[in-house]
Each structure stands twice: as C-alpha cells, then as structure tokens.
Design an enzyme around this catalytic site. Sequence first.
Site, short mmCIF file in Angstrom:
data_model
loop_
_atom_site.label_atom_id
_atom_site.label_comp_id
_atom_site.label_asym_id
_atom_site.label_seq_id
_atom_site.Cartn_x
_atom_site.Cartn_y
_atom_site.Cartn_z
N TYR B 151 -52.25 -77.94 -68.56
CA TYR B 151 -53.37 -78.75 -68.08
C TYR B 151 -54.54 -77.83 -67.69
O TYR B 151 -55.69 -78.04 -68.10
CB TYR B 151 -52.89 -79.56 -66.88
CG TYR B 151 -53.96 -80.31 -66.10
CD1 TYR B 151 -54.46 -81.51 -66.57
CD2 TYR B 151 -54.41 -79.82 -64.88
CE1 TYR B 151 -55.41 -82.20 -65.85
CE2 TYR B 151 -55.36 -80.51 -64.14
CZ TYR B 151 -55.86 -81.70 -64.63
OH TYR B 151 -56.79 -82.39 -63.91
N LYS B 155 -58.45 -77.60 -69.05
CA LYS B 155 -59.60 -77.79 -68.17
C LYS B 155 -60.50 -76.55 -68.18
O LYS B 155 -61.73 -76.67 -68.11
CB LYS B 155 -59.13 -78.07 -66.73
CG LYS B 155 -58.54 -79.47 -66.54
CD LYS B 155 -59.58 -80.58 -66.72
CE LYS B 155 -59.09 -81.93 -66.20
NZ LYS B 155 -59.99 -83.04 -66.61
#
Lengths: 443, 246
Positions: B151, B155
């Site tokens: 993740y 990002k």
Amino acid sequence: MTLVSGWGRFPVVDSDVLRPRSFEAVGEAVAGMAGSVARGNGRAYGDAAIGAVRTIGMTGFDRVRSFDPATGRVRLEAGVLLSDLIDTFGPRGFLPFVVPGTRFVSVGGAIAADVHGKNHHCEGGFGRYVDSILLRTGQGEILEVSREQNSDAFFATVGGMGLTGVILEATMRLRPVETGWIRERVISASDLDAAMRALDAGDAVTYSVAWIDCAARGRDLGRSLIYLGEHAGKDELARDAVAFPAGKNPGLSVPIDLPSMTLNRYSIRAFNELYYRMGARRAGGSHVVSLYPYFFPLDSIADWNRIYGRRGFLQHQCVIPEQGARAVLGEILDRVSRRGDASFLAVLKKLGQGDGILSFPLPGYTLALDFPLKGDILNFLDEIDRLVVAAGGRLYLAKDARQSRATFEAGYPALSRFNAIRKSLDPACNIRSKLSQRLFDEV
Amino acid sequence: MTSRKTVLVLGGSSDIGRAAARAFAKAGYDVGLAGRDIAALEPDAADLRARYNIEVGLHKFDALDTASFESFVGGLSALPDVVVSIVGLLGVQQNAESDFAHATTIMRSNYEGPSLILGLFAEKFLVRGNGTIVGVSSVAGDRGRASNYVYGSAKAGFSAFLSGLRARASRGGVHVVTVKPGFVRTKMTEGMKLIGPLTVEAPVVGDAILSAVEKKTDVVYVSGKWRLVMLIIKTLPEAVFKKLKF
Ligand SMILES: Cc1cc2nc3c(=O)[nH]c(=O)nc-3n(C[C@H](O)[C@H](O)[C@H](O)COP(=O)(O)OP(=O)(O)OC[C@H]3O[C@@H](n4cnc5c(N)ncnc54)[C@H](O)[C@@H]3O)c2cc1C
C-alpha cells in the site's frame, strides 16, 4: 470485547461493540445475539447505552433524508448529532425545539431518553416534536411508529431508553428562529425559597434554569442564579452582529484524569463563591448571548468528565412533584452541603408532564447533582433516594448508574404497561442493556 | 446551470469522500459524487441536497477500469472547478505478499487509477487554463514500512506523481494539492489499533481538503503532528529503520 462506559465513566464493563454501516447490518447485530442495545454518542452517564452482551454504535448513521424549508420538518438518521443539526439548519433559520445541556447527543439518544431542556415547563420534551420513528424491533420487524400508527410502540420508544428496539430514522419538527441569539436575564436568589419563587415567576418564560451553589449552607442554603431566556429577534441584535453565531469546537480539553484531590471542599467552595458573585453582578438587566454558552455552558471544555479523576463520578438527578417539593429539596441540599463533596453547582429547574410512558419528567422540580465516586457515596445516595421515593419522585434513567430496582419501580408506576408493550415487540427479550439487567426483572 | 462552483469527488462513498463533499457543499459548491455503485451514493446525495440546498449529480466511476476514463471525463456535462480523488484500497499486506492479484489490485487502486484519472483532468484543466486537483495520498507513502509496504509504495508513487504534476501544471494556472492524512477513523481503519493523539475524524480531513483548495496549499498533513513524525521517520538511517518494529 471492548471496555465501555457512559459519560460518568462508571460502571466500566466489557461489551462487544459493533458499528454497522447499513440498516440490514443493524438487524443482524440485534438478531445475532440476545442482549444488545443501541448507543448514540455515549452522553448518558451510567449504563443505559451499554448492551448486556453487544453494543450497537449508531453515530455512523448521520444522513439527513429530507428537509422542508417551508415547515422545518426534517427526516434524518438516528445518529445525527444535535450539534450537526444546529450547525446545518441554524443558519437556515431552524433549531431543535428541545436541547439538553450538551449539544453532543444523537437524535436517537435524545428520543430514547425523551430529553428535556430549559423549556420543559412550557414546551415539553424532545419527543413532543417527533412525528414518527423508524424502529427496528428486537423481533426483527422494521416498524414505522407514530402517534397514529403503532402508537403504543411510539410512546414506549419515546423515553424508552432503547429497550423497544433500535431507532433507525425519525421525522421531527424544527423551531423557526430569526437568530441564533438568546435574550437572557439573570436573577440572583439568596436562598432556596427565593430560587423556587423565581422559577415559579418564570413559568411563562420559554427557558428557565437555576444554578445552585451547593456549598452554601445555613441561611444561604439554596442560594442560586436563575437564568431566564427567550429567542432574540433580528431587531434586538447589534447592527454589526451576525444573525447566526458560529459554534466553536471545544477549545480547551482536559487531557488527563485529574487526581481526585483537585476537587475538594475548599476548591469547590472557592469556585462557587466566585461564580455566584460574578453572576450576581450581572443580575438584573437583560442582555443578548449566543445560543452556545446559553444552552451548552459545559461544551466549551472537551472531556470535562475527566476532572473527576479516573474512578469516574455519579450524577443524581431526581424530580419531585410540586406538592411538598420545598421541604424535600431543602433536606437533600442540606445533607449534600454538609457532606461537602458534591459538584460545583447543582441544577434546579421546573418540569412539566412527560410524553413517553417511561419519560422522566413529571410536573415538579428537578435537581441534578454530581458526586465523585468515592467513600460511602453509594450509601449516601441510597438515603437520598428514600427521600425522593417518599415524596413521590423518581430518578432520571439517562443519568443513573446505581439506583435500586425498588427505587425505580416506585418512581415509574407505568412500568408494567411499558413491559407489556416491550414484550409484544420483542418476546425473546433480545434487546437488553446493562441498565435493563439492573433495573428490570431480567437476567 | 448555476453560476456556483463545482467539485467532483471520486470515491464519493468513502467516509473521507462524504466528509469532503459535505465541506464543499457547505461552502456553496455544487457537488458531483462518483463511485462504483450509484445506488449506494443516493442517500449521500439526498443528504447534501437536504442540508445545503445545492445540486448534486451522481456518476458511475471505477478506478480499476482505466479504459473507461476517457469516456467518463468526456461524458461529464461540464468540467468541474475542483476534482478530488479519495480512491484507495488498504488491502491486506500479508495476503499481498504472496497473492499477485491482491497486490496488483492494491497497487492499481492507489497509484495507477488515481494518477491516470487526475492526469486526464489536468490536461483538460490546462486547456481551460484553471482548475484544482486534489489527490488524497497517505503518510504511509513517505517511507515503506514492513507492515504495509505494498500500500505504502503505491501511495509513494501517487505522491510523486502529484508533485511532478503540480510542478508542471502550476505554470498553466492549475493547482495540485497532495493530502496526507495520518490515521483517520473510517471504515478502512475499523478494528485497527490507532494511536489516539495522532488520529482524526473524517470531517477534519474534509475541512482540511476544502481549506487547502481555497488557500492553494501544496501538501497538507492533516494533523500537524504527522509532519514532524514523518520528518523523523524519513531521516532515520536505513540501518536503524529496518530494526524498528514499525
Ligand atoms: C453535559 C451533559 C448535560 C446533559 N444535560 C441534559 C439535560 O439538560 N437534559 C436531559 O434530558 N439530558 C441531559 N443529558 C443527558 C443526555 O441528553 C442523554 O443521556 C442522551 O440520551 C444522550 O444521547 P446520546 O446520543 O449520547 O445517547 P447514549 O448515551 O449513547 O444513549 C442513551 C440512551 O439512548 C439509547 N439510544 C441511543 N441511540 C439510540 C437509537 N438509535 N435507538 C434506540 N435507542 C438509542 C441508548 O440505548 C441509551 O438507553 C446531559 C448529558 C451530559 C453529558
């Protein structure tokens, strides 16, 4: 499992906390296990909003469904907070008809406790302005209840402390207002007789409440400041004033639990002396104040419940029928002032008839006191309860964490009717809170 | 058509999306909500109309369906003044370590989809000569952590895309905002252990997005405390960082 408590931080118990995201999920949460109850924003002091096994958090349901700007009628989900309603519709000229002493309560919680404001003596409680409720019963039905339709369930739900089911949505009327300001008049009363006379004289005024200095004793017993209020019109505002003042988020907050030493008879007495003198100086004329300090004086300090220390505190709120109220209130205040560890301030106000079957208000005077949880406080409050019961009074369930079943049953004679309706809605008694386990005849 | 400003919120049914839509609506914007499931957006649209007496439009949008992006933007009746992407997927790090498909979905949801769609809006805004683009990234992109680097890396890519886009687009009158919330109490983080003082509620993020747009801020750490925390974390030497349980 999570440790859960009410605003008074007593009792603290283990409960399975769920935050459903859809009405179907609410249904599953109720049906899945016996012993659940809805929780709004957790501003009830004791154990009302804690499920026997499972607690269903409702604040995620915060949508307004519809609003009619012509009539002020609004339909909304039960988790909408009154603070949100005020911020959203205040600038459009509408406020809730009834607000309690904090704006951080949910619509569901306000209905379930049929909360009263400073206007109960002339305008009634929160439930009076609710037209209909969408209720998820413990049996699994979703019912629309109103004064006309399923009216038994409606009047059991208003003031029913969440025990008839989960309130999903409600339709209610808002009050049209010209401004967000209150014309306030402060009266100082030198003793209890004067305070009660001032409240009686304020019967025709929309808002009235008395703050009693409960450290005062002897001849000063019951000395207080009485705050009367009316909604101010546009023409009463200063030329440059905005019609609707903004509500600030709490600026100060209490970051830690203060040691219980902080509150003692000396600090309380000193504070009260100052408070009374400052108020008395303002007494007499009338002036215009923003609705926020008028209705919600404590909201400016977030987490103020922590000033009572880690062990938490108890609130004792009783109502005494008008007849004979003077003697009982005098006796209670006398005992409290002799003990010396009660709250800074007690609140005294007049109530009218309640609407719900289990609604707290009855025509008379209500007195609310805070006590830090220590020493023999539980025994002391049991004694106070005996005075209340003997006078035909009762205690407020939204503030209660400790009254006995006998005190409760004596105070609420319509209980058997409530139980019959509850049983028809939820024969298996799936809805059950820590409060109902304590006070109703159930395990 | 009204003369009011308009905002389009991609990922409108998320908690932060709802909060952002409310903040803009309260400030007088008309709102477009875009998401995979239009029916699920209906109650939020009704909420915004009832509260703020504004116009709300609903649009079907799937951030993984990049092939549809051109027609999605082309199908809008008008270009919005502001577009906000809240699209993202936390996923499950442990699964992503061995499951390609899951890792790919996390990467595409947090980097590919949001970058491509905002890039497309940027082109249109540059032609028009104005507009604001807001990408909600994460402090997790500031440094990869053992516990969520799939993740976090996506990002990180998104943050880098936004900063490059900002540098280029600012010359053409288009402003790009990067929002880096820390812990936010939402559906996404439900059940996670969040550190109280570093955690904010979704409405705080919504207000921060509006204020960044109005003040033309470049990068917003929603809670000021995070800027400091991430500064420290970013400057830790790798040799130290890899030993930390973090
Ligand atoms: C500072 C302060 C001042 C206060 N002043 C007043 C006052 O002046 N007058 C007054 O009347 N009260 C007052 N209260 C008490 C408060 O108004 C009530 O306890 C109110 O019920 C709290 O609402 P809540 O949303 O926090 O509900 P909670 O505390 O979470 O729950 C209270 C009750 O409502 C039920 N409930 C909540 N949501 C639902 C739902 N969706 N469906 C069914 N049941 C539900 C719960 O089961 C529980 O029985 C005050 C409280 C505080 C902290």
